[in-house]
Design a protein around this motif. Sequence first.
Motif, PDB file in Angstrom:
ATOM      1  N   PHE A  59      43.744  34.327  32.510  1.00 24.42           N
ATOM      2  CA  PHE A  59      42.397  34.901  32.589  1.00 24.42           C
ATOM      3  C   PHE A  59      42.486  36.405  32.415  1.00 24.42           C
ATOM      4  O   PHE A  59      43.369  37.054  32.973  1.00 24.42           O
ATOM      5  CB  PHE A  59      41.742  34.575  33.949  1.00 24.42           C
ATOM      6  N   GLY A  61      40.010  39.906  32.513  1.00 21.12           N
ATOM      7  CA  GLY A  61      38.687  40.472  32.815  1.00 21.12           C
ATOM      8  C   GLY A  61      38.392  41.522  31.767  1.00 21.12           C
ATOM      9  O   GLY A  61      38.229  41.217  30.584  1.00 21.12           O
ATOM     10  N   ASN A  62      38.391  42.790  32.201  1.00 24.95           N
ATOM     11  CA  ASN A  62      38.179  43.854  31.225  1.00 24.95           C
ATOM     12  C   ASN A  62      39.500  44.455  30.767  1.00 24.95           C
ATOM     13  O   ASN A  62      39.506  45.472  30.072  1.00 24.95           O
ATOM     14  CB  ASN A  62      37.269  44.939  31.823  1.00 24.95           C
ATOM     15  N   GLY A  63      40.615  43.880  31.166  1.00 25.67           N
ATOM     16  CA  GLY A  63      41.926  44.380  30.726  1.00 25.67           C
ATOM     17  C   GLY A  63      42.185  45.815  31.182  1.00 25.67           C
ATOM     18  O   GLY A  63      42.872  46.562  30.488  1.00 25.67           O
ATOM     19  N   SER A  64      41.685  46.187  32.356  1.00 23.79           N
ATOM     20  CA  SER A  64      41.858  47.574  32.810  1.00 23.79           C
ATOM     21  C   SER A  64      42.976  47.718  33.831  1.00 23.79           C
ATOM     22  O   SER A  64      43.153  48.788  34.401  1.00 23.79           O
ATOM     23  CB  SER A  64      40.539  48.131  33.372  1.00 23.79           C
ATOM     24  N   ASN A  65      43.709  46.621  34.039  1.00 21.48           N
ATOM     25  CA  ASN A  65      44.870  46.746  34.929  1.00 21.48           C
ATOM     26  C   ASN A  65      46.038  45.904  34.438  1.00 21.48           C
ATOM     27  O   ASN A  65      46.852  45.437  35.217  1.00 21.48           O
ATOM     28  CB  ASN A  65      44.494  46.350  36.359  1.00 21.48           C
ATOM     29  N   SER A 127      36.191  43.974  35.734  1.00 19.95           N
ATOM     30  CA  SER A 127      35.232  42.912  36.043  1.00 19.95           C
ATOM     31  C   SER A 127      35.443  42.504  37.498  1.00 19.95           C
ATOM     32  O   SER A 127      36.490  42.815  38.090  1.00 19.95           O
ATOM     33  CB  SER A 127      35.499  41.706  35.141  1.00 19.95           C
ATOM     34  N   ALA A 131      38.832  42.520  39.802  1.00 21.69           N
ATOM     35  CA  ALA A 131      38.796  43.312  41.043  1.00 21.69           C
ATOM     36  C   ALA A 131      39.200  42.446  42.239  1.00 21.69           C
ATOM     37  O   ALA A 131      39.912  42.905  43.143  1.00 21.69           O
ATOM     38  CB  ALA A 131      37.403  43.896  41.250  1.00 21.69           C
ATOM     39  N   ALA A 136      40.783  45.494  44.263  1.00 18.37           N
ATOM     40  CA  ALA A 136      40.523  46.860  43.789  1.00 18.37           C
ATOM     41  C   ALA A 136      39.778  47.658  44.848  1.00 18.37           C
ATOM     42  O   ALA A 136      39.003  47.101  45.636  1.00 18.37           O
ATOM     43  CB  ALA A 136      39.679  46.796  42.510  1.00 18.37           C
ATOM     44  N   GLY A 137      40.035  48.940  44.859  1.00 19.04           N
ATOM     45  CA  GLY A 137      39.346  49.789  45.831  1.00 19.04           C
ATOM     46  C   GLY A 137      39.550  51.262  45.553  1.00 19.04           C
ATOM     47  O   GLY A 137      40.379  51.652  44.717  1.00 19.04           O
ATOM     48  N   ARG A 172      46.079  46.314  47.042  1.00 17.68           N
ATOM     49  CA  ARG A 172      46.050  45.946  45.619  1.00 17.68           C
ATOM     50  C   ARG A 172      46.709  44.593  45.339  1.00 17.68           C
ATOM     51  O   ARG A 172      47.330  44.395  44.303  1.00 17.68           O
ATOM     52  CB  ARG A 172      46.724  47.018  44.747  1.00 17.68           C
ATOM     53  N   PHE A 182      39.000  33.090  39.758  1.00 16.91           N
ATOM     54  CA  PHE A 182      37.696  33.340  40.378  1.00 16.91           C
ATOM     55  C   PHE A 182      36.564  33.122  39.377  1.00 16.91           C
ATOM     56  O   PHE A 182      36.653  33.563  38.226  1.00 16.91           O
ATOM     57  CB  PHE A 182      37.615  34.786  40.879  1.00 16.91           C
ATOM     58  N   ARG A 208      35.602  61.616  40.025  1.00 21.59           N
ATOM     59  CA  ARG A 208      36.558  60.976  39.113  1.00 21.59           C
ATOM     60  C   ARG A 208      36.775  61.793  37.848  1.00 21.59           C
ATOM     61  O   ARG A 208      37.898  62.006  37.414  1.00 21.59           O
ATOM     62  CB  ARG A 208      36.028  59.611  38.658  1.00 21.59           C
ATOM     63  N   GLY A 220      44.266  53.342  34.559  1.00 21.10           N
ATOM     64  CA  GLY A 220      44.116  53.888  35.906  1.00 21.10           C
ATOM     65  C   GLY A 220      45.485  54.169  36.496  1.00 21.10           C
ATOM     66  O   GLY A 220      46.447  54.463  35.768  1.00 21.10           O
TER      67      GLY A 220
HETATM   68  C1  LIG Z   1      40.187  54.832  34.290  1.00 13.09           C
HETATM   69  C2  LIG Z   1      40.549  53.757  35.283  1.00 13.09           C
HETATM   70  C3  LIG Z   1      40.312  53.970  36.632  1.00 13.09           C
HETATM   71  C4  LIG Z   1      40.660  52.984  37.563  1.00 13.09           C
HETATM   72  N1  LIG Z   1      40.400  53.203  38.892  1.00 13.09           N
HETATM   73  C5  LIG Z   1      40.708  52.274  39.810  1.00 13.09           C
HETATM   74  C6  LIG Z   1      40.436  52.475  41.203  1.00 13.09           C
HETATM   75  O1  LIG Z   1      39.910  53.485  41.594  1.00 13.09           O
HETATM   76  N2  LIG Z   1      40.785  51.499  42.058  1.00 13.09           N
HETATM   77  C7  LIG Z   1      41.375  50.334  41.666  1.00 13.09           C
HETATM   78  O2  LIG Z   1      41.669  49.475  42.500  1.00 13.09           O
HETATM   79  N3  LIG Z   1      41.641  50.114  40.352  1.00 13.09           N
HETATM   80  C8  LIG Z   1      41.318  51.031  39.425  1.00 13.09           C
HETATM   81  N4  LIG Z   1      41.589  50.810  38.090  1.00 13.09           N
HETATM   82  C9  LIG Z   1      42.286  49.568  37.694  1.00 13.09           C
HETATM   83  C10 LIG Z   1      41.354  48.401  37.312  1.00 13.09           C
HETATM   84  O3  LIG Z   1      40.124  48.868  36.793  1.00 13.09           O
HETATM   85  C11 LIG Z   1      41.080  47.455  38.486  1.00 13.09           C
HETATM   86  O4  LIG Z   1      42.261  46.891  39.001  1.00 13.09           O
HETATM   87  C12 LIG Z   1      40.124  46.328  38.065  1.00 13.09           C
HETATM   88  O5  LIG Z   1      39.679  45.653  39.192  1.00 13.09           O
HETATM   89  C13 LIG Z   1      40.780  45.320  37.112  1.00 13.09           C
HETATM   90  O6  LIG Z   1      39.752  44.462  36.647  1.00 13.09           O
HETATM   91  P1  LIG Z   1      39.817  43.820  35.189  1.00 13.09           P
HETATM   92  O7  LIG Z   1      38.650  42.935  35.040  1.00 13.09           O
HETATM   93  O8  LIG Z   1      39.976  44.876  34.161  1.00 13.09           O
HETATM   94  O9  LIG Z   1      41.138  42.978  35.340  1.00 13.09           O
HETATM   95  P2  LIG Z   1      42.239  42.674  34.223  1.00 13.09           P
HETATM   96  O10 LIG Z   1      42.980  43.937  33.939  1.00 13.09           O
HETATM   97  O11 LIG Z   1      41.633  41.976  33.082  1.00 13.09           O
HETATM   98  O12 LIG Z   1      43.187  41.689  35.022  1.00 13.09           O
HETATM   99  C14 LIG Z   1      43.919  42.130  36.149  1.00 13.09           C
HETATM  100  C15 LIG Z   1      44.596  40.909  36.784  1.00 13.09           C
HETATM  101  O13 LIG Z   1      43.586  40.060  37.301  1.00 13.09           O
HETATM  102  C16 LIG Z   1      43.688  38.759  36.714  1.00 13.09           C
HETATM  103  N5  LIG Z   1      42.337  38.235  36.550  1.00 13.09           N
HETATM  104  C17 LIG Z   1      41.346  38.713  35.750  1.00 13.09           C
HETATM  105  N6  LIG Z   1      40.228  37.970  35.889  1.00 13.09           N
HETATM  106  C18 LIG Z   1      40.531  36.996  36.788  1.00 13.09           C
HETATM  107  C19 LIG Z   1      39.789  35.914  37.355  1.00 13.09           C
HETATM  108  N7  LIG Z   1      38.529  35.657  37.024  1.00 13.09           N
HETATM  109  N8  LIG Z   1      40.424  35.121  38.265  1.00 13.09           N
HETATM  110  C20 LIG Z   1      41.710  35.352  38.614  1.00 13.09           C
HETATM  111  N9  LIG Z   1      42.470  36.350  38.102  1.00 13.09           N
HETATM  112  C21 LIG Z   1      41.865  37.166  37.208  1.00 13.09           C
HETATM  113  C22 LIG Z   1      44.408  38.967  35.400  1.00 13.09           C
HETATM  114  O14 LIG Z   1      45.066  37.792  34.964  1.00 13.09           O
HETATM  115  C23 LIG Z   1      45.387  40.078  35.777  1.00 13.09           C
HETATM  116  O15 LIG Z   1      46.505  39.555  36.449  1.00 13.09           O
HETATM  117  C24 LIG Z   1      41.250  51.779  37.136  1.00 13.09           C
HETATM  118  C25 LIG Z   1      41.484  51.566  35.760  1.00 13.09           C
HETATM  119  C26 LIG Z   1      41.133  52.544  34.840  1.00 13.09           C
HETATM  120  C27 LIG Z   1      41.351  52.284  33.386  1.00 13.09           C
END
Ligand SMILES: Cc1cc2nc3c(=O)[nH]c(=O)nc-3n(C[C@H](O)[C@H](O)[C@H](O)COP(=O)(O)OP(=O)(O)OC[C@H]3O[C@@H](n4cnc5c(N)ncnc54)[C@H](O)[C@@H]3O)c2cc1C
Length: 298
Positions: A59, A61-65, A127, A131, A136-137, A172, A182, A208, A220
């Motif tokens: 899975f 989400g937005n690929g941000s981690n 997403s 999170a 995430a926090g 985290r 989820f 930020r 991030g």
């Molecule tokens: C500029 C920037 C600032 C940031 N600031 C913060 C911050 O302040 N605090 C913080 O905590 N993070 C921060 N991040 C990191 C990131 O945005 C968070 O961790 C965010 O919650 C990841 O969400 P995502 O949808 O992009 O997850 P993804 O990167 O797509 O996935 C992350 C993980 O979650 C899993 N996953 C995704 N969707 C699901 C689902 N539906 N069910 C189960 N597993 C799933 C994926 O397989 C992967 O292992 C930042 C990132 C950037 C680029």
Amino acid sequence: MENIETIQKMVKGNLRKNVSLKEYNTWKVGGKAEYFFEPKNLDDLITFLKNVNKKNVTFLGNGSNVLIRDGGINGFVICLKSSLNNYKLKQNNEFIFEAGLSCMKIAQITARENFTGLEFLCGIPGSLGGALAMNAGCYGGNVWEYVTSVDLIDKKGNILKKTKEDFKIGYRKINLDKDLFFISATFSLKENLLKNSSSIIKEYLKDRRSKQPTGQPSCGSVFKNPENSHAASLIDSLGLKEYKIGGAQVSKKHANFIISNKTASSLDIENLIEYIQKKVYEKKKIYLETEVKFIGTN
Ligand SMILES: Cc1cc2nc3c(=O)[nH]c(=O)nc-3n(C[C@H](O)[C@H](O)[C@H](O)COP(=O)(O)OP(=O)(O)OC[C@H]3O[C@@H](n4cnc5c(N)ncnc54)[C@H](O)[C@@H]3O)c2cc1C
């Protein structure tokens, strides 16, 4: 497993083969997904999983981690961000948010409805699903603090409900079974008597922008903060700001951010991560654990 053409006919969402994942992560790197599926809605996701249950499922989400490796991801990548993005406000101050909703939207929705607690989500570019998986926090809050229960789907397309108490929630991280994903979460929030959520959000975003390279491709914070220390100050103290490998560079603005340019490969970023870990360990005897998840093959 049914063959792919048969599954394509069964689902309403978008199922494609050999899809570049560069546009699906905030570092803009990485290889292809063997199959990439964006379900139309929850029923569509269930139909899909019931028919592909023997394959690898990832899975996104937005690929941000995540650091998606250059060799791509075998099997099916499922992305919820263009669907599963509804919400419901119940009478008892409970919100149900679907996992594809962006953190920013959730902060805006709760502020607009005059509830407080989730303003901190505004600057997290992920997403809800991601999170929850990452706990995430920021600014003293974390996403699980307000969750009461979640709905999940397993690899075979079965839906199940869990309460917050079913999880071990850490910095985290949470202990999520690798075959569970989820699809929505219920949050219990307090009404905002001060009606100040929008100004809190503005302040957080301003803060930020002043501290982070928000306009550049990154994920991030790359590393978790070690106990009683800060990853950014450890990296900075070794003079590693702006240190480069290929198209990956330690940000000048925030030493725990790695930014990528158009020529960057996923391997450049991974090599830079390992280089930082090695240097910090040599000089400080501290191992920096990554917050970012590595997925796919080299
Ligand atoms: C500029 C920037 C600032 C940031 N600031 C913060 C911050 O302040 N605090 C913080 O905590 N993070 C921060 N991040 C990191 C990131 O945005 C968070 O961790 C965010 O919650 C990841 O969400 P995502 O949808 O992009 O997850 P993804 O990167 O797509 O996935 C992350 C993980 O979650 C899993 N996953 C995704 N969707 C699901 C689902 N539906 N069910 C189960 N597993 C799933 C994926 O397989 C992967 O292992 C930042 C990132 C950037 C680029």
